[in-house]
Design a protein around this motif. Structure first.
Motif, PDB file in Angstrom:
ATOM      1  N   HIS A 140      42.822  30.269  39.770  1.00 24.97           N
ATOM      2  CA  HIS A 140      42.700  31.656  39.312  1.00 24.97           C
ATOM      3  C   HIS A 140      41.563  32.393  39.993  1.00 24.97           C
ATOM      4  CE1 HIS A 140      40.194  29.566  36.139  1.00 24.97           C
ATOM      5  NE2 HIS A 140      39.367  30.510  36.506  1.00 24.97           N
ATOM      6  N   LEU A 141      40.677  31.672  40.686  1.00 22.44           N
ATOM      7  CA  LEU A 141      39.611  32.334  41.433  1.00 22.44           C
ATOM      8  C   LEU A 141      40.063  32.747  42.835  1.00 22.44           C
ATOM      9  CD1 LEU A 141      36.552  30.064  40.522  1.00 22.44           C
ATOM     10  CD2 LEU A 141      37.132  32.299  39.567  1.00 22.44           C
ATOM     11  N   TRP A 142      41.197  32.223  43.272  1.00 23.94           N
ATOM     12  CA  TRP A 142      41.689  32.488  44.623  1.00 23.94           C
ATOM     13  C   TRP A 142      42.479  33.800  44.630  1.00 23.94           C
ATOM     14  CZ3 TRP A 142      42.636  28.466  48.753  1.00 23.94           C
ATOM     15  CH2 TRP A 142      41.774  27.364  48.604  1.00 23.94           C
ATOM     16  N   VAL A 143      41.793  34.904  44.538  1.00 25.86           N
ATOM     17  CA  VAL A 143      42.449  36.211  44.425  1.00 25.86           C
ATOM     18  C   VAL A 143      43.252  36.516  45.688  1.00 25.86           C
ATOM     19  CG1 VAL A 143      42.124  38.660  43.975  1.00 25.86           C
ATOM     20  CG2 VAL A 143      40.536  36.992  42.995  1.00 25.86           C
ATOM     21  N   LYS A 144      44.502  36.906  45.508  1.00 26.57           N
ATOM     22  CA  LYS A 144      45.382  37.222  46.635  1.00 26.57           C
ATOM     23  C   LYS A 144      45.329  38.703  46.991  1.00 26.57           C
ATOM     24  CE  LYS A 144      48.934  33.824  45.396  1.00 26.57           C
ATOM     25  NZ  LYS A 144      50.370  33.676  45.093  1.00 26.57           N
ATOM     26  N   MET A 145      45.824  39.007  48.170  1.00 25.44           N
ATOM     27  CA  MET A 145      46.031  40.379  48.631  1.00 25.44           C
ATOM     28  C   MET A 145      44.812  41.257  48.372  1.00 25.44           C
ATOM     29  SD  MET A 145      50.057  41.021  47.704  1.00 25.44           S
ATOM     30  CE  MET A 145      49.899  40.887  45.940  1.00 25.44           C
ATOM     31  N   VAL A 146      43.618  40.735  48.691  1.00 23.84           N
ATOM     32  CA  VAL A 146      42.385  41.477  48.430  1.00 23.84           C
ATOM     33  C   VAL A 146      42.377  42.769  49.239  1.00 23.84           C
ATOM     34  CG1 VAL A 146      39.882  41.447  48.512  1.00 23.84           C
ATOM     35  CG2 VAL A 146      41.127  39.342  47.969  1.00 23.84           C
ATOM     36  N   ASP A 147      42.210  43.876  48.533  1.00 26.87           N
ATOM     37  CA  ASP A 147      42.209  45.194  49.173  1.00 26.87           C
ATOM     38  C   ASP A 147      40.843  45.864  49.088  1.00 26.87           C
ATOM     39  OD1 ASP A 147      43.855  47.647  50.172  1.00 26.87           O
ATOM     40  OD2 ASP A 147      42.777  48.408  48.408  1.00 26.87           O
ATOM     41  N   THR A 148      40.197  45.751  47.903  1.00 25.86           N
ATOM     42  CA  THR A 148      38.921  46.414  47.658  1.00 25.86           C
ATOM     43  C   THR A 148      38.011  45.482  46.867  1.00 25.86           C
ATOM     44  OG1 THR A 148      40.026  48.573  47.581  1.00 25.86           O
ATOM     45  CG2 THR A 148      37.816  48.442  46.625  1.00 25.86           C
ATOM     46  N   ILE A 149      36.714  45.535  47.157  1.00 23.86           N
ATOM     47  CA  ILE A 149      35.722  44.823  46.349  1.00 23.86           C
ATOM     48  C   ILE A 149      34.708  45.851  45.870  1.00 23.86           C
ATOM     49  CG2 ILE A 149      34.034  42.966  46.219  1.00 23.86           C
ATOM     50  CD1 ILE A 149      35.403  41.657  48.609  1.00 23.86           C
ATOM     51  N   ASN A 150      34.628  46.018  44.554  1.00 29.21           N
ATOM     52  CA  ASN A 150      33.675  46.950  43.952  1.00 29.21           C
ATOM     53  C   ASN A 150      32.446  46.195  43.462  1.00 29.21           C
ATOM     54  OD1 ASN A 150      35.417  49.298  44.135  1.00 29.21           O
ATOM     55  ND2 ASN A 150      36.624  48.382  42.488  1.00 29.21           N
ATOM     56  N   ILE A 151      31.265  46.652  43.864  1.00 31.36           N
ATOM     57  CA  ILE A 151      30.019  46.043  43.394  1.00 31.36           C
ATOM     58  C   ILE A 151      29.642  46.722  42.089  1.00 31.36           C
ATOM     59  CG2 ILE A 151      27.693  45.337  44.035  1.00 31.36           C
ATOM     60  CD1 ILE A 151      29.870  44.501  46.015  1.00 31.36           C
ATOM     61  N   LYS A 152      29.436  45.911  41.037  1.00 31.23           N
ATOM     62  CA  LYS A 152      29.145  46.471  39.719  1.00 31.23           C
ATOM     63  C   LYS A 152      27.938  45.783  39.097  1.00 31.23           C
ATOM     64  CE  LYS A 152      33.650  48.258  38.523  1.00 31.23           C
ATOM     65  NZ  LYS A 152      34.494  48.622  37.371  1.00 31.23           N
ATOM     66  N   ALA A 153      27.528  46.319  37.957  1.00 28.59           N
ATOM     67  CA  ALA A 153      26.447  45.677  37.209  1.00 28.59           C
ATOM     68  C   ALA A 153      26.880  44.282  36.805  1.00 28.59           C
ATOM     69  CB  ALA A 153      26.096  46.510  35.981  1.00 28.59           C
ATOM     70  N   GLY A 154      25.929  43.387  36.721  1.00 28.43           N
ATOM     71  CA  GLY A 154      26.227  41.988  36.469  1.00 28.43           C
ATOM     72  C   GLY A 154      26.956  41.736  35.164  1.00 28.43           C
ATOM     73  N   VAL A 155      27.778  40.695  35.145  1.00 30.59           N
ATOM     74  CA  VAL A 155      28.461  40.275  33.932  1.00 30.59           C
ATOM     75  C   VAL A 155      28.102  38.824  33.651  1.00 30.59           C
ATOM     76  CG1 VAL A 155      30.395  41.852  34.209  1.00 30.59           C
ATOM     77  CG2 VAL A 155      30.531  39.578  35.220  1.00 30.59           C
ATOM     78  N   ALA A 156      27.992  38.499  32.379  1.00 30.65           N
ATOM     79  CA  ALA A 156      27.680  37.124  32.000  1.00 30.65           C
ATOM     80  C   ALA A 156      28.971  36.335  31.845  1.00 30.65           C
ATOM     81  CB  ALA A 156      26.901  37.114  30.685  1.00 30.65           C
ATOM     82  N   ASP A 157      28.935  35.074  32.238  1.00 33.75           N
ATOM     83  CA  ASP A 157      30.102  34.227  32.028  1.00 33.75           C
ATOM     84  C   ASP A 157      30.115  33.751  30.583  1.00 33.75           C
ATOM     85  OD1 ASP A 157      32.428  33.312  33.027  1.00 33.75           O
ATOM     86  OD2 ASP A 157      31.602  31.596  34.079  1.00 33.75           O
ATOM     87  N   TRP A 158      31.294  33.414  30.079  1.00 33.00           N
ATOM     88  CA  TRP A 158      31.405  32.948  28.701  1.00 33.00           C
ATOM     89  C   TRP A 158      32.641  32.091  28.534  1.00 33.00           C
ATOM     90  CZ3 TRP A 158      36.103  34.734  27.381  1.00 33.00           C
ATOM     91  CH2 TRP A 158      36.505  36.019  27.783  1.00 33.00           C
ATOM     92  N   MET A 159      32.692  31.415  27.404  1.00 33.71           N
ATOM     93  CA  MET A 159      33.874  30.647  27.020  1.00 33.71           C
ATOM     94  C   MET A 159      34.151  30.884  25.544  1.00 33.71           C
ATOM     95  SD  MET A 159      33.759  26.919  28.833  1.00 33.71           S
ATOM     96  CE  MET A 159      33.944  26.740  30.614  1.00 33.71           C
TER      97      MET A 159
END
Length: 352
Positions: free
Chosen positions: A182-201
């Motif tokens: 699920h981390l292997w994003v396909k057909m990458v067109d744009t990458i937006n730099i944003k404020a940081g996000v925390a990981d969670w479960m």
């Protein structure tokens, strides 16, 4: 006329069948299931498009030609939500860090990176994931450990399935590392730099125990191919306007652990036990509990677990998820923040 009626009946049957299919959380990830637009051959895969747009936090955009950058080569395999391994394959393309440098972006630990595919699919990575520090697995696909890999934007690949949908985010090494698809994003067109996000479960418990991480949840919620897309609910503000929450129906989380069948990574509610009236508990970080019956939750799109607010990943004070219950149109929606667990209680025994 009789043939026409039979044909219409067949169409209704097919549409009904489609509507009972639901998205698996990683199984509908674009890392593994997104429709490709890249060229395909028995010899491998080559990207048709080799440019990516990078947008900084101020909205400034720059297009980067991937072919113009130093090409890095490595091997890799990815793991589907079904447990199947795809690979190994030899992949080449520029390092993700070099793509950012070419756009004049310096990576910072406080940044987050929203990958947008050409079909509208999105996936947000934190700094560690964007720099290749991710979970990897042994050859049997089990016993995961975190290690440092090379994150590249692949534009050529020796295997058509691994290289499907290039340009594609890939995690490679020299020893064929195995990582989550699920981390292997396909057909990458744009990458937006944003404020940081925390990981969670978040924890799910029913007939079995499961955990869902942020990337897996976002992958499911932003899948463009599911017949049950992400739901949005507006919460009016006292000073005018509204906050828009986005998320999956609570029932989809229930379906992960309710003992129902899973075919090709797709979940559906176990209707055989819904009538038993088992209890669905939603639990927050500070121990608050909200309870529903199984009948209340089953396929109810008015009770959602939101992961976004006004198009942004939830921040502190609301993350991991916010429960929004808007099923009673005559009353204000119920809002419960920082949801961390979903439990199924009083489940009927299932004969083996």
């Amino acid at each position: 006329m009789k043939k026409e009626k039979n044909f219409r009946g067949w169409i209704r049957f097919m549409l009904t069948g489609l509507l009972i299919m639901v998205l698996a959380f990683a199984g509908c990830s674009k890392g593994t299931d997104q429709t490709a637009t890249a060229g395909n051959s028995d010899q491998g895969q080559t990207a048709q498009s080799t440019t990516i747009k990078i947008v900084d936090t101020n909205g400034n955009a720059k297009t980067v030609d991937l072919k113009s950058l130093t090409q890095f080569k490595g091997t890799a395999t990815f793991k589907k939500s079904t447990g199947a391994l795809v690979g190994p394959a030899e992949i080449s393309g520029p390092k993700l860090s070099d793509v950012f440098k070419a756009a004049g972006i310096e990576l910072a630990p406080s940044d987050a990176f929203e990958f947008v595919a050409s079909d509208g699919y999105t996936m947000t990575l934190d700094y560690m994931q964007a720099t290749g520090n991710i979970m990897t697995y042994q050859e049997d696909g089990k016993n995961g450990t975190v290690r440092q890999l090379d994150a590249i934007v692949g534009i050529t690949c020796s295997d058509p399935e691994v290289g499907e949908g290039m340009p594609r985010l890939c995690y490679v090494g020299q020893d064929n590392p195995i990582s989550d698809g699920h981390l292997w994003v396909k057909m990458v067109d744009t990458i937006n730099i944003k404020a940081g996000v925390a990981d969670w479960m978040i924890k799910l418990s029913g007939y079995e125990e499961k955990t869902i991480d942020r990337a897996t949840y976002e992958s499911a919620a932003s899948c463009t191919e599911t017949p049950h897309p992400v739901q949005t609910i507006e919460i009016p503000k006292s000073n005018g306007g509204a906050d828009v929450y986005e998320g999956l129906g609570l029932w989809m989380m229930v379906a992960v652990v309710d003992g129902g069948e899973k075919v090709d990574g797709h979940y559906s509610v176990n209707r055989d036990i819904v009538r038993s009236g088992y209890t669905v508990q939603v639990i927050t970080k500070d121990g608050k509990i909200l309870e529903y019956t199984s009948q209340d939750v089953s396929y109810n799109e008015k009770i959602i677990l939101a992961y976004k607010k006004n198009t942004s990943i939830l921040g502190d004070g609301e993350a991991p998820l916010v429960l929004i219950d808007a099923q009673n149109a005559d009353k204000a929606p119920i809002i419960m923040k920082q949801v961390e667990q979903v439990k199924l209680l009083n489940l009927p025994k299932i004969s083996q």
